[in-house]
Design an enzyme around this catalytic site. Structure first.
Site, PDB file in Angstrom:
ATOM      1  N   SER A 112      -9.277   2.662   3.448  1.00 33.32           N
ATOM      2  CA  SER A 112      -8.340   3.286   2.544  1.00 33.32           C
ATOM      3  C   SER A 112      -7.472   2.287   1.779  1.00 33.32           C
ATOM      4  CB  SER A 112      -7.416   4.222   3.333  1.00 33.32           C
ATOM      5  OG  SER A 112      -6.627   3.500   4.268  1.00 33.32           O
ATOM      6  N   LYS A 171       0.827  -1.208   0.000  1.00 26.01           N
ATOM      7  CA  LYS A 171       0.000   0.000   0.000  1.00 26.01           C
ATOM      8  C   LYS A 171       0.863   1.261   0.000  1.00 26.01           C
ATOM      9  CE  LYS A 171      -3.689   2.089   2.825  1.00 26.01           C
ATOM     10  NZ  LYS A 171      -4.508   1.904   4.053  1.00 26.01           N
ATOM     11  N   SER A 211     -10.154   0.687   7.345  1.00 21.71           N
ATOM     12  CA  SER A 211      -9.449   0.638   6.069  1.00 21.71           C
ATOM     13  C   SER A 211      -8.943  -0.739   5.656  1.00 21.71           C
ATOM     14  CB  SER A 211      -8.269   1.617   6.092  1.00 21.71           C
ATOM     15  OG  SER A 211      -8.727   2.935   6.193  1.00 21.71           O
TER      16      SER A 211
END
Length: 547
Positions: free
Chosen positions: A211, A135, A236
């Protein structure tokens, strides 16, 4: 840093073109295939005819299955890496889930692992040969981190590695790319002015969750066998797992190594970020969570307690399960309610004890405390970075700042909110302890809807509650439940509650639109009892999904 004289649209176009240019030409979808794409990537990729049978067979393996074949010499790390990189390139072309892609570098490293294995017959660690992306919130040596900010588009390459990424690399994982996240990292949909919108794996009309939306989509489309280190400070990990039909886990934050992770306001430690997997089954979830929480290569990690893991035996007794059907703030959509009802029915039929669990405090007030603690400076740092890139706020972020009255806190106000957080933890623990038979877990929604439409201000309360309490939680699909108008009609007699979320949530629901979407549930355990939660979740998965 991007130039202030350069319009943010131009910076974004340049960045996005750079990712596309990194896809080898042999992996680019031809126009004749693209014209048949209907927006349903999860069904299109395996049937469009672009991937050969061997690539499909390799990428259909779960992480556990893949590692088993690599570690016994049945499959090379290089073959696995090439197959997943090819499928990842399709996932990106259809759903826009990568911010960086470096397959040649990954393949070179995978070949070095194969050479070492051929020489010694030893693996370098438990994830030896596992292809994965990281990520865009974590430092990876030699790679750029943008966190979706326009002004960070030309950041220098990192010379350090965030602890979760280092744990994965030390365990033998093969990094091949970086995954998208929303601007600010504080949205349950993944969209930024820099990288654009990441689309849902099952229906392009929906968002990917946030997220960690890039990881959720990439994993759901089998462009990586699992996403071992998605992150979560408000949902997230869990929202991308839920909205893309995956298993996921937010471990107890206090057990997760977090050194060198990027934070816009690093001094804010009232609610701590966690890291954990999105994956395809409970076996993968257990394996990946264990590697992260043991963090054997970081024995003196400064951000957490010493790494440990205590294997729990399979559950063979009746469970005591509390259920939260609604938080009283935003009413779940009909398919989410049906998933809860049918799960409860199956668990009772299997001999487990299931009962309502009343949350012992007002959840709107808890949300006000949560959002005050998220943005103790009034989001001043976020606003400054937006101004530096001359870019607007994404809609979800703007909506929540406005609704929760985000502003800079005085020191007495901060102390009051921290004291309130401690009071919520004490009250929740006491309520759990008061269950006569002893409660093993709580089952509740992950969100009030099965997936989030684009730019919709979805209510976070079903996930943020467990961030402010720091309780570990698992996302589990309800695999035989298919949304349909007959079983999940809209309740036209419902009277929405008077808040900024419930009416919008009720108005937007249409069972016809949601038919493509998976439905999941959240299973919550005691703090620092992550192993016990996994064992309980495995037992529930066996009852609900036969797995």
């Amino acid at each position: 840093m991007g130039s202030r004289a350069e319009d943010y649209h131009d910076i974004a176009a340049r960045a996005q073109q750079g990712v596309f240019d990194s896809i080898p030409r042999k992996w680019r979808l031809p126009a004749e295939l693209k014209q048949h794409y209907d927006g349903h990537a999860a069904s299109f990729i395996p049937t469009c005819g672009f991937l050969d049978e061997r690539t499909l067979a390799i990428t259909n393996l779960s992480a556990t299955e893949l590692l088993g074949q690599i570690h016994t010499g049945q499959l090379s790390a290089a073959a696995a890496t090439e197959a997943f990189c090819e499928r990842a390139s399709l996932a990106h072309q259809l759903c826009n889930c990568l911010t960086d892609f470096f397959p040649e570098e990954a393949l070179e490293y995978a070949k070095s692992l194969d050479d070492e294995f051929a020489r010694t017959r030893l693996i370098v660690g438990p994830l030896h040969g596992l292809p994965m992306a990281v990520k865009d919130i974590m430092h990876v040596k030699g790679k750029k981190t943008t966190m979706g900010w326009v002004s960070w588009a030309d950041n220098p390459l990192s010379t350090i590695e965030s602890s979760p990424a280092k744990v994965m690399r030390d365990a033998g994982a093969v990094f091949f790319g970086r995954t998208t996240m929303p601007q600010t990292g504080m949205a349950l949909e993944t969209i930024s002015n820099l990288w654009g919108r990441t689309l849902n794996a099952h229906n392009a009309a929906f968002g990917s969750g946030g997220s960690s939306g890039g990881d959720g989509v990439l994993c759901a489309l089998k462009g990586e066998p699992a996403a071992p280190i998605t992150t979560d400070i408000g949902g997230s990990i869990r929202a991308p797992a839920a909205f893309n039909g995956l298993y996921g886990m937010r471990p107890t934050a206090e057990r997760v190594p977090r050194h060198n992770m990027i934070a816009v306001a690093p001094g804010n430690i009232s609610i701590k970020v966690s890291a954990g997997p999105n994956c395809h089954n409970m076996a993968d979830l257990k394996t990946l969570t264990r590697v992260l929480l043991e963090h054997k290569s970081l024995p003196y990690e400064p951000t957490t307690v010493p790494g440990s893991w205590s294997d729990e035996p399979a559950v063979s007794r009746p469970l005591q399960i509390g259920v939260i059907f609604t938080d009283g703030i935003v009413e779940p959509h009909p398919p989410v309610k049906r998933a809860l009802r049918e799960t409860v029915s199956k668990l009772k039929a299997a001999g487990h004890q299931v009962f309502d669990f009343p949350v012992p405090f007002d959840l709107w007030q808890a949300a006000l405390t949560t959002w005050a603690l998220y943005f103790q400076t009034g989001a001043a740092e976020h606003k400054a970075i937006l101004a530096e890139g001359n870019e607007p706020m994404i809609p979800q972020f703007e909506h929540n700042l406005r609704v929760f009255g985000t502003r800079e806190l005085t020191v007495p106000e901060l102390l009051r909110h921290n004291s309130q957080q401690a009071a919520y933890k004490a009250a929740f623990q006491e309520a759990w302890d008061q269950q006569a038979e002893g409660m093993d877990c709580i089952i509740c929604p992950c969100a009030p809807m099965a997936s989030v439409p684009h730019d919709f201000p979805v209510w976070w309360g079903y996930t943020t509650l467990f961030n402010v309490l720091d309780y570990p939680s698992v996302i589990m699909p309800v695999k035989d439940l298919k949304i349909n108008p007959e079983d999940d009609p809209k309740d036209m007699s419902y009277q929405p509650k008077d808040n900024a979320f419930d009416k919008k949530n009720w108005e937007i629901y249409d069972p016809e639109l949601w038919q493509t979407q998976p439905v999941t549930l959240q299973i919550v355990g005691r703090p620092c009892r992550d192993e016990a939660l996994i064992a309980v979740s495995e037992a529930i998965d066996l009852v609900v999904n036969g797995l």
